[in-house]
Design an enzyme around this catalytic site. Sequence first.
Site, PDB file in Angstrom:
ATOM      1  N   LEU A 288       2.844   9.883  21.188  1.00  8.03           N
ATOM      2  CA  LEU A 288       1.761  10.824  20.935  1.00  8.03           C
ATOM      3  C   LEU A 288       0.617  10.059  20.297  1.00  8.03           C
ATOM      4  O   LEU A 288       0.840   9.098  19.557  1.00  8.03           O
ATOM      5  CB  LEU A 288       2.209  11.944  19.983  1.00  8.03           C
ATOM      6  CG  LEU A 288       3.253  12.944  20.502  1.00  8.03           C
ATOM      7  CD1 LEU A 288       3.658  13.892  19.376  1.00  8.03           C
ATOM      8  CD2 LEU A 288       2.718  13.729  21.686  1.00  8.03           C
ATOM      9  N   ASP A 289      -0.614  10.493  20.572  1.00  7.23           N
ATOM     10  CA  ASP A 289      -1.764   9.877  19.924  1.00  7.23           C
ATOM     11  C   ASP A 289      -1.645  10.006  18.409  1.00  7.23           C
ATOM     12  O   ASP A 289      -0.991  10.931  17.895  1.00  7.23           O
ATOM     13  CB  ASP A 289      -3.066  10.552  20.379  1.00  7.23           C
ATOM     14  CG  ASP A 289      -3.348  10.333  21.857  1.00  7.23           C
ATOM     15  OD1 ASP A 289      -2.835   9.350  22.417  1.00  7.23           O
ATOM     16  OD2 ASP A 289      -4.076  11.156  22.437  1.00  7.23           O
ATOM     17  N   LYS A 290      -2.287   9.126  17.690  1.00  9.60           N
ATOM     18  CA  LYS A 290      -2.248   9.135  16.226  1.00  9.60           C
ATOM     19  C   LYS A 290      -2.595  10.508  15.661  1.00  9.60           C
ATOM     20  O   LYS A 290      -1.934  11.000  14.737  1.00  9.60           O
ATOM     21  CB  LYS A 290      -3.218   8.079  15.681  1.00  9.60           C
ATOM     22  CG  LYS A 290      -3.339   8.070  14.162  1.00  9.60           C
ATOM     23  CD  LYS A 290      -4.366   7.046  13.703  1.00  9.60           C
ATOM     24  CE  LYS A 290      -4.544   7.085  12.188  1.00  9.60           C
ATOM     25  NZ  LYS A 290      -5.577   6.117  11.718  1.00  9.60           N
TER      26      LYS A 290
END
Length: 301
Positions: free
Chosen positions: A131-133
């Site tokens: 998942l993106d940050k």
Amino acid sequence: MKQNERIDAYLSEKYKISRNAVQKLILNGKVKLRGEQIPKNYKLKSTDKFTDIEIEIDEEKQPEILPQDIPIEIIYEDEFLAVINKPRGMVTHPSTTGNFSNTLVNALLFKFGDNLSNYNGNERPGIVHRLDKDTSGGLIIAKDNETHKKLSQLFKEHKVLREYTAVVHGIIKEDCGRLEFPIGRNPKDRKKMAVTEKNSKPAITDFTVVERYDDYTLVKLNLYTGRTHQIRVHMSKIGHPIVGDKVYGPKKSKSKILYLHASKLGITHPITKKELVVETKTDELFNKFLSKLENSNKIQR
């Protein structure tokens, strides 16, 4: 590998290194096609194959990835896998650009020790997908390589239920819909993705409206493909970017956080073959924003 695609762009995507780094390798004679040196702007031909390419990547000594006692919420766990509710602001795994501490991997090493797969290399123990940050929510972690391999195949075959909850700008008129726009690197900014026909891959996102407010819409989204930044790019494409998206959203947005959460994961367990559906709750900041919207004027369907 596509005809007329630049080889530096292809290798950059293939090996997850910068395009500039690939160009330097080409200029230094460390990329060869069928044993011959090539120009950095070489475009692939229909007869070119991946096995024709020789590439010598300079491996710099990276810092050791150490366990860190970082609290993580485990939603589900058995002897083969676990599902983690990744907090917003946490990087999933170290990368070539840094982030060798305070990542989910550091936390996993502390929690599970050697009981993690290394199918994707020692830098990404247990990590099946990411998942993106700034995106929170559910991530599946593999504890052994056989489980990891089978989970990866489920993702590859689009046999994983991935449902997201998001708040987007504007009012979506349709109650539901399907977005089918191919996604590739933004030709003007390689750090961003974009809807493009050039060097792209198919991408499909389904959306369902949950609630409409004065200036926002609460939606559920289901991914059928897993392209980088897929939901963010697709929602921006239709004029309803995710609230707090500093890359694909309005520049004047006052929101300091991204209201995008991976809320549900569903798979056929790769080992037990039982159906497994795991839901993860949104965090306090997300819930406060929803409460604020609930107290504003809802728009009736």
